[in-house]
Design an enzyme around this catalytic site. Structure first.
Site, PDB file in Angstrom:
ATOM      1  N   LYS A 150       0.848  -1.204   0.000  1.00  0.00           N
ATOM      2  CA  LYS A 150       0.000   0.000   0.000  1.00  0.00           C
ATOM      3  C   LYS A 150       0.877   1.247   0.000  1.00  0.00           C
ATOM      4  O   LYS A 150       2.003   1.241   0.510  1.00  0.00           O
ATOM      5  CB  LYS A 150      -0.951   0.036   1.199  1.00  0.00           C
ATOM      6  CG  LYS A 150      -0.308   0.112   2.596  1.00  0.00           C
ATOM      7  CD  LYS A 150       0.041   1.527   3.083  1.00  0.00           C
ATOM      8  CE  LYS A 150       0.807   1.499   4.390  1.00  0.00           C
ATOM      9  NZ  LYS A 150       1.515   2.717   4.743  1.00  0.00           N
TER      10      LYS A 150
ATOM     11  N   ASP B 206      -3.535  -1.774   9.171  1.00  0.00           N
ATOM     12  CA  ASP B 206      -3.427  -1.796   7.708  1.00  0.00           C
ATOM     13  C   ASP B 206      -3.896  -3.113   7.092  1.00  0.00           C
ATOM     14  O   ASP B 206      -3.934  -3.243   5.869  1.00  0.00           O
ATOM     15  CB  ASP B 206      -1.969  -1.566   7.275  1.00  0.00           C
ATOM     16  CG  ASP B 206      -1.493  -0.144   7.549  1.00  0.00           C
ATOM     17  OD1 ASP B 206      -2.344   0.767   7.641  1.00  0.00           O
ATOM     18  OD2 ASP B 206      -0.270   0.043   7.666  1.00  0.00           O
TER      19      ASP B 206
HETATM   20  P1  ATP Z   1       3.644  -0.531   8.643  1.00  0.00           P
HETATM   21  O1  ATP Z   1       3.780   0.566   7.656  1.00  0.00           O
HETATM   22  O2  ATP Z   1       2.467  -1.447   8.442  1.00  0.00           O
HETATM   23  O3  ATP Z   1       3.765  -0.140  10.080  1.00  0.00           O
HETATM   24  P2  ATP Z   1       6.135  -1.409   7.559  1.00  0.00           P
HETATM   25  O4  ATP Z   1       5.740  -1.616   6.152  1.00  0.00           O
HETATM   26  O5  ATP Z   1       6.952  -0.202   7.858  1.00  0.00           O
HETATM   27  O6  ATP Z   1       4.883  -1.481   8.488  1.00  0.00           O
HETATM   28  P3  ATP Z   1       6.702  -4.206   7.885  1.00  0.00           P
HETATM   29  O7  ATP Z   1       7.395  -4.685   6.647  1.00  0.00           O
HETATM   30  O8  ATP Z   1       5.280  -4.569   8.054  1.00  0.00           O
HETATM   31  O9  ATP Z   1       6.911  -2.654   8.066  1.00  0.00           O
HETATM   32  O10 ATP Z   1       7.569  -4.747   9.111  1.00  0.00           O
HETATM   33  C1  ATP Z   1       7.575  -4.180  10.401  1.00  0.00           C
HETATM   34  C2  ATP Z   1       8.194  -5.195  11.373  1.00  0.00           C
HETATM   35  O11 ATP Z   1       7.248  -6.253  11.541  1.00  0.00           O
HETATM   36  C3  ATP Z   1       9.450  -5.857  10.856  1.00  0.00           C
HETATM   37  O12 ATP Z   1      10.599  -5.223  11.348  1.00  0.00           O
HETATM   38  C4  ATP Z   1       9.342  -7.292  11.344  1.00  0.00           C
HETATM   39  O13 ATP Z   1      10.111  -7.491  12.518  1.00  0.00           O
HETATM   40  C5  ATP Z   1       7.897  -7.501  11.738  1.00  0.00           C
HETATM   41  N1  ATP Z   1       7.178  -8.493  10.909  1.00  0.00           N
HETATM   42  C6  ATP Z   1       6.328  -9.414  11.373  1.00  0.00           C
HETATM   43  N2  ATP Z   1       5.817 -10.144  10.383  1.00  0.00           N
HETATM   44  C7  ATP Z   1       6.353  -9.689   9.241  1.00  0.00           C
HETATM   45  C8  ATP Z   1       6.196 -10.057   7.876  1.00  0.00           C
HETATM   46  N3  ATP Z   1       5.409 -11.051   7.482  1.00  0.00           N
HETATM   47  N4  ATP Z   1       6.883  -9.339   6.975  1.00  0.00           N
HETATM   48  C9  ATP Z   1       7.674  -8.313   7.367  1.00  0.00           C
HETATM   49  N5  ATP Z   1       7.870  -7.956   8.638  1.00  0.00           N
HETATM   50  C10 ATP Z   1       7.215  -8.625   9.583  1.00  0.00           C
END
Ligand code: ATP
Length: 304
Positions: free
Chosen positions: A11, A142
């Site tokens: 997203k 999200d």
């Molecule tokens: P958001 O914007 O939804 O807060 P993001 O896109 O910045 O998140 P994600 O890639 O969702 O970040 O990852 C955040 C943290 O979640 C990672 O550092 C990881 O430790 C944990 N995590 C748990 N499950 C997953 C997954 N399936 N993929 C990626 N990270 C995950």
């Protein structure tokens, strides 16, 4: 048994307006999401009784992704089993990640949504869409949008969704940046900057943005893109300012930090423009990688 495969999109937030911090620690949000063509693929298969959840993860820079029940995909399998009255689920989840980890594109939430769709099919369970949405919202703000996809306005924690009409195809250049930014830390920095008077919510509302989406005009959309978390992301990662400047210098219609960052996104006029921008940004030496993506695309869905 080969299991069930699901594709799920990243997203972006075309508008992310952050309100006051609530007593439950969350912030009231008003956001306009778009799902874009950067995908994680998930495969879920049944495993022997008693094995619990096992997870494998492939993709770039995935070392930090948990391989146990802390993974949002595993939590989604457990939550769905609970919701439909199944015992503790024994599943193997293969995650092939193209959505940058901790990059502000809700990759973990996407994997959770994909796992809900995969387990629903694997277990052939009948769960109403509203109930699936509730399970998704409990997993994370999200996750409901990752299920739904398209373009949508989100309020509450971002989990109360209304579809938004976006005419045509929108082209984006996604600039992947080194390192991660923790979403809670970025929200905390946003609160800190506001309490010191160093940042304030963006003025106005999203009516011009909605009109630009309806009209299918990238040029009208460009000045409407807004991210209240951007000052906080730039404060924690000052080098992102140079990335944003590089994108607009090479002719992007607009650029902004994606969600909590550090990924940055740039709006292009059309596909050719996006391909040109992506090549120029890749050559800038400022970014780890560049992707061209378009939106809106569908939410989490089964693939053959
Ligand atoms: P958001 O914007 O939804 O807060 P993001 O896109 O910045 O998140 P994600 O890639 O969702 O970040 O990852 C955040 C943290 O979640 C990672 O550092 C990881 O430790 C944990 N995590 C748990 N499950 C997953 C997954 N399936 N993929 C990626 N990270 C995950």
């Amino acid at each position: 048994m080969s299991g069930v495969r699901v594709r799920v999109a990243a997203k972006i937030n075309l508008s992310l307006r952050v309100g006051a911090r609530r007593p439950d620690g969350f912030h009231d949000l008003s956001t306009v999401f778009q799902a874009i063509s950067l995908f994680d693929d998930i495969q879920v298969r049944a495993s022997p009784i008693g094995s619990g959840r096992t997870i494998s993860v492939a993709g770039e820079r995935v070392d930090g992704v948990p391989r146990d029940d802390r993974n949002l995909a595993a939590r989604a399998a457990i939550a769905l089993a609970e919701a439909v009255g199944q015992p503790d689920p024994d599943v193997h989840i293969d995650i092939d990640k193209a959505i940058p980890v901790a990059g502000g594109m809700a990759g973990g939430s996407a994997d959770a949504a994909a796992t809900l769709v995969a387990c629903r099919a694997l277990w052939d369970t009948e769960i109403a869409d509203e109930e699936l949405h509730r399970v998704a919202a409990d997993l994370g703000s999200d996750v409901p949008f990752a299920l739904q996809g398209g373009t949508a306005q989100g309020t509450g924690r971002g989990d109360i969704l209304v579809p938004v009409l976006a005419t045509g195809e929108w082209h984006w250049v996604v600039a992947l940046n080194d390192g991660e930014l923790s979403t809670p830390q970025v929200f905390a920095e946003c609160d800190r900057l506001r309490s010191c008077g160093l940042s304030e919510p963006a003025p106005g509302d999203d009516s011009a943005l909605m009109a630009a989406l309806r009209a299918g005009s990238a040029r009208d959309l460009a000045p409407c893109l807004v991210n209240d978390l951007q000052p906080a992301a730039l404060s924690l990662r000052p080098s992102l300012a140079a990335v944003l400047a590089a994108g607009t210098d090479v002719g992007a219609l607009a650029g902004l930090v994606s969600g909590s960052g550090p990924t940055c996104i740039f709006l292009a006029a059309d596909r050719e423009h996006a391909i040109g921008l992506a090549a120029e940004l890749a050559g800038s030496g400022l970014v780890r990688g560049v992707r061209h993506a378009f939106g809106p695309v569908r939410g989490a869905h089964l693939i053959p």
